[in-house]
Scaffold this motif. Structure first.
Motif, short mmCIF file in Angstrom:
data_model
loop_
_atom_site.label_atom_id
_atom_site.label_comp_id
_atom_site.label_asym_id
_atom_site.label_seq_id
_atom_site.Cartn_x
_atom_site.Cartn_y
_atom_site.Cartn_z
N GLY A 103 0.79 -1.22 0.00
CA GLY A 103 0.00 0.00 0.00
C GLY A 103 0.82 1.27 0.00
O GLY A 103 0.27 2.37 0.06
N ILE A 104 2.15 1.17 -0.07
CA ILE A 104 3.03 2.34 -0.03
C ILE A 104 3.59 2.59 -1.41
O ILE A 104 4.11 1.69 -2.08
CB ILE A 104 4.17 2.12 0.98
CG1 ILE A 104 3.59 1.90 2.39
CG2 ILE A 104 5.13 3.30 0.97
CD1 ILE A 104 4.63 1.55 3.43
N GLU A 105 3.50 3.84 -1.87
CA GLU A 105 4.04 4.23 -3.16
C GLU A 105 5.51 4.57 -2.99
O GLU A 105 5.88 5.42 -2.16
CB GLU A 105 3.29 5.45 -3.71
CG GLU A 105 3.74 5.87 -5.10
CD GLU A 105 3.31 4.87 -6.17
OE1 GLU A 105 4.16 4.53 -7.00
OE2 GLU A 105 2.14 4.45 -6.15
N PRO A 106 6.40 3.92 -3.74
CA PRO A 106 7.84 4.21 -3.59
C PRO A 106 8.21 5.57 -4.15
O PRO A 106 7.44 6.20 -4.87
CB PRO A 106 8.49 3.08 -4.39
CG PRO A 106 7.48 2.74 -5.43
CD PRO A 106 6.14 2.91 -4.76
N GLY A 107 9.41 6.00 -3.81
CA GLY A 107 9.90 7.27 -4.33
C GLY A 107 10.31 7.16 -5.78
O GLY A 107 10.12 6.13 -6.44
N ALA A 108 10.87 8.24 -6.31
CA ALA A 108 11.27 8.27 -7.71
C ALA A 108 12.36 7.24 -7.97
O ALA A 108 13.31 7.12 -7.19
CB ALA A 108 11.76 9.66 -8.08
N PRO A 109 12.26 6.46 -9.06
CA PRO A 109 13.27 5.44 -9.36
C PRO A 109 14.50 6.06 -10.01
O PRO A 109 14.47 7.18 -10.53
CB PRO A 109 12.53 4.53 -10.34
CG PRO A 109 11.62 5.47 -11.08
CD PRO A 109 11.19 6.50 -10.07
N ASP A 110 15.57 5.30 -10.02
CA ASP A 110 16.78 5.72 -10.71
C ASP A 110 16.81 5.08 -12.09
O ASP A 110 16.73 3.85 -12.22
CB ASP A 110 18.02 5.27 -9.93
CG ASP A 110 18.17 6.02 -8.62
OD1 ASP A 110 17.79 7.20 -8.58
OD2 ASP A 110 18.64 5.41 -7.64
N PRO A 111 16.92 5.88 -13.15
CA PRO A 111 16.97 5.30 -14.50
C PRO A 111 18.25 4.50 -14.70
O PRO A 111 19.21 4.63 -13.92
CB PRO A 111 16.91 6.53 -15.41
CG PRO A 111 17.41 7.65 -14.57
CD PRO A 111 17.00 7.35 -13.16
N PRO A 112 18.31 3.65 -15.73
CA PRO A 112 19.49 2.79 -15.94
C PRO A 112 20.79 3.57 -16.12
O PRO A 112 21.85 3.06 -15.77
CB PRO A 112 19.13 2.01 -17.22
CG PRO A 112 17.65 2.11 -17.33
CD PRO A 112 17.26 3.41 -16.72
N HIS A 113 20.72 4.77 -16.68
CA HIS A 113 21.93 5.55 -16.96
C HIS A 113 21.78 6.94 -16.35
O HIS A 113 21.60 7.94 -17.07
CB HIS A 113 22.16 5.66 -18.46
CG HIS A 113 22.24 4.34 -19.17
ND1 HIS A 113 23.37 3.58 -19.20
CD2 HIS A 113 21.30 3.64 -19.87
CE1 HIS A 113 23.15 2.47 -19.89
NE2 HIS A 113 21.90 2.49 -20.30
N PRO A 114 21.86 7.08 -15.03
CA PRO A 114 21.67 8.40 -14.42
C PRO A 114 22.71 9.41 -14.87
O PRO A 114 22.43 10.61 -14.91
CB PRO A 114 21.78 8.09 -12.91
CG PRO A 114 22.51 6.79 -12.83
CD PRO A 114 22.11 6.03 -14.03
N GLU A 115 23.92 8.92 -15.22
CA GLU A 115 24.95 9.86 -15.66
C GLU A 115 24.60 10.53 -16.98
O GLU A 115 25.13 11.59 -17.30
CB GLU A 115 26.30 9.13 -15.77
CG GLU A 115 26.42 8.17 -16.95
CD GLU A 115 25.79 6.81 -16.70
OE1 GLU A 115 26.03 5.89 -17.51
OE2 GLU A 115 25.07 6.66 -15.69
#
Length: 669
Positions: free
Chosen positions: A234-246
């Protein structure tokens, strides 16, 4: 892996880079869970890699039962099939090493030339069909199909005609043209990069790969969040990290793209052509005379219910309780054929380039709406007005070398590809064009078709006496109305195009159009309210002036595929067997019984029938019915419209791949 028919996939899918995960809901209920991947070349494969990276993190890939892939989407599907240890329980932990890195390595090398020259991959077509052949060979080289896990289907035809694609409910969808909201995400840069990246098997740089993967990842995450599928307890996670953050840095991406080989003749991105010269070319009496002299003959399929008629048909329908109308993108009414109080009346003359007669501005997203669901019957009814029937719109245009092209634009009220009910849309613009030589007589022709065109020299086309001299014969494909140079079955996207050559031959009257009008020809909106739901469908079209060939007919001719002659088509060898048919009339109903012989070697399995009543002295269009074949023998009933003295039934069987058999005509017993 189940084989879709590669010959029926086409370049159409290269422009439809879309993914869909269906059968999911937040409660975990639903039926078969299916994944659909489409799009052209490595561009779509990398885009979908980003999306599936996120869906794997969420554990959603572990629940899929079926993977359907076409064109470039099938390349990632091959890696997915062979790299994952099926079946899964939750997320696949070795995703980076077994799926992501192998896909990136594949996209770093130029496989297009190798694929085209490979004996095992050689075959008809170098677009989606080539990519699917390449994906199959790739899967074999990586270890073959999985013994467990989801079923993989390559190619669109088998998937669509089996009913799977049409029955999916789009729960999670990501499309390359959408924009995602994320910190450091520059939608303008992403759109610029994606628009330039090629949709074939040429190599991609690290920057291009990263932008595409990040884009797909963020869009899939947003879609999953919208459906509540990212919640845990029931908890919405925070923003995900994309595969290539750099590579979320705009400066780094722009620097890398500028330093890449994208602007060389062998670069990896689409070449930047000069802008099309858009100098207006108004109509003239001399050009109109040439257009009238060379206008084509249209030879219809005998089961075709919709003919090339006036564009005014869509602005003319008013029936009890309903009428066609003009709307804004948000649905707000602008005008209607039968308006209420203080509303403008819609007509063809109401449409214009920049403003409507009531003073409201024209917007590009305005659209015409065909009310009700009886589109084929409405098209037939509108033809009863002799002012609306059998029209071709003529446009003359000189190219950059001074050569004169004669274009004939044809409007069809309704499209239903193959009359199978699998791709229907309101409004359909088709065209054919002729190149005149220095002596003023045609020397070549271009036949526009869905997803491309065919070019023919004048000695390759069919000519017939029009009563005013020889004229080009065009065979509109059954339901799709693609312009065919000869009758028979022709390769096309989704299912083959077909014209049995048994219908009426009509020479439409000419109405000239040009850059000086009439106003409706300059209107930028859409001729219908249909919006694409599946990757193989299409929106209602914009008008002739919005198409590139309006401005540059020579470019369309250069890019068209040359006609190699009818030959012995693979489609012809896969026709379903001819049934024995009996028909009788019971009042205003036709009752038809049929029986099929067992399909011979190489013949297709009967899947559907298209049937309509016929009258020997009646050449007018009549609504055709599409019916499922129920076993080796069966029967069906269809209503007989009021009017002609019907003599019997005309029908055609289609295989499970959409290949049409011979048209059968049977009199009432």
């Amino acid at each position: 892996m189940t084989g879709g028919d590669l010959e029926h996939s086409s370049r159409f899918y290269e422009s439809q880079t879309l993914g869909r995960l269906s059968g999911f809901d937040p409660g975990g209920r639903g039926g078969e869970k299916a994944l659909w991947l489409s799009g052209g070349g490595y561009r779509s494969a990398l885009f979908h890699l980003g999306a599936l990276t996120r869906l794997n993190e969420l554990g959603l890939l572990a629940r899929i039962d079926l993977v359907g892939a076409v064109a470039g989407g099938s390349i990632l599907a091959a890696v997915l099939a062979t790299g994952v240890s099926w079946p899964l329980r939750g997320a696949f932990r070795d995703w980076p090493e077994q799926v992501a890195e192998p896909m990136r390595a594949i996209a770093r090398r130029n496989a297009r030339a190798r694929a085209l020259l490979s004996a095992r991959l050689r075959g008809r077509g170098d677009g989606a069909a080539l990519e699917e052949r390449y994906a199959r060979e790739l899967a074999r080289s990586l270890g073959g199909e999985p013994e467990q896990g989801p079923n993989f289907v390559f190619g669109a035809s088998g998937l669509t005609l089996s009913g799977l694609a049409g029955s999916w409910e789009g729960d999670i969808e990501w499309e390359i043209g959408d924009a995602a909201g994320a910190a450091g995400y520059n939608p303008g840069l992403v759109a610029e990069t994606i628009a330039a990246v090629r949709t074939d098997l040429d190599a991609h740089t690290a920057a291009e790969q990263a932008v595409l993967e990040n884009h797909g990842y963020l869009l899939a995450d947003a879609a999953a969040r919208e459906r509540g599928l990212t919640r845990s307890g029931g908890i919405e996670p925070g923003a995900p990290d994309p595969p290539h953050p750099e590579w979320m840095s705009e400066g780094k991406v722009r620097e890398a793209l500028a330093a890449s080989s994208r602007r060389t003749s062998l670069g990896r991105l689409r070449s930047r052509r000069g802008s099309i010269a858009r100098a207006p070319e108004p109509a003239s009496e001399e050009l109109t005379a040439l257009l009238r002299r060379h206008r084509p003959l249209l030879h219809y399929d005998s089961l075709e219910p919709c003919r090339a008629d006036s564009a005014a048909t869509i602005c003319s329908l008013a029936a009890p309780g309903r009428c066609n109308a003009l709307h804004r993108a948000d649905g707000a009414l602008i005008a209607a054929v039968a308006p209420g109080a203080e509303r403008p009346r819609l007509s063809l003359d109401f449409l214009g380039e920049t403003a409507y007669p009531n003073g409201e501005p024209v917007e590009r997203d305005d659209y015409l709406d065909q009310c009700g669901g009886a589109h084929a019957m409405d098209a037939i009814a509108l033809r009863r007005d002799p002012n609306l029937r059998d029209v071709a719109y003529g446009r003359a245009r000189h190219d950059g070398q001074g050569r004169l092209w004669l274009q004939y634009w044809l409007f069809y009220y309704w499209e239903d590809r193959g009359l199978l009910g699998i791709e229907r849309r309101e409004g359909d613009w088709e065209m054919v064009q002729l190149l005149l030589g220095e002596d003023g007589w045609p020397e070549a022709a271009t036949f526009a078709q869905h997803g491309g065109a065919r070019r023919l020299d004048w000695d390759q086309v069919e000519l017939a006496d029009s009563g005013e001299g020889p004229a080009l014969v065009v065979y509109p494909a059954r339901g799709s109305h693609a312009s065919l140079p000869h009758p028979g079955t022709h390769p096309a996207s989704l299912v083959p195009d077909h014209n049995d050559g048994l219908g009426p031959r009509v020479r439409p009257r000419l109405e000239p159009i040009g850059d000086d009008g009439p106003g409706w020809a300059l209107w930028p909106g859409r001729w219908g309210s249909t919006r694409r739901r599946e990757s193989f469908e299409a929106d209602s079209p914009r008008g002739p002036r919005e198409w590139p060939q309006w401005w540059d007919p020579a470019e369309m001719h250069r890019e068209a595929r040359p006609w190699r002659g009818p030959g012995t088509r693979r489609e012809d060898r896969r026709r379903p067997p001819r049934p024995s048919v009996e028909a009788r009339r019971e009042g205003e109903i036709a009752v038809v019984s049929y029986r099929f012989p067992r399909p011979g070697s190489g013949q297709g399995e009967p899947a559907r029938m298209v049937a309509a009543p016929y009258a020997g002295d009646h050449d007018e269009a009549c609504e055709a019915r599409s019916l499922a074949v129920d076993g080796e023998a069966g029967s069906f009933a269809i209503p007989l419209p009021f009017g002609p003295r019907w003599e019997g039934i005309r029908l055609c069987t289609l295989s499970s791949r959409g290949v049409a058999g011979a048209t059968v005509t049977v009199d009432f017993a």
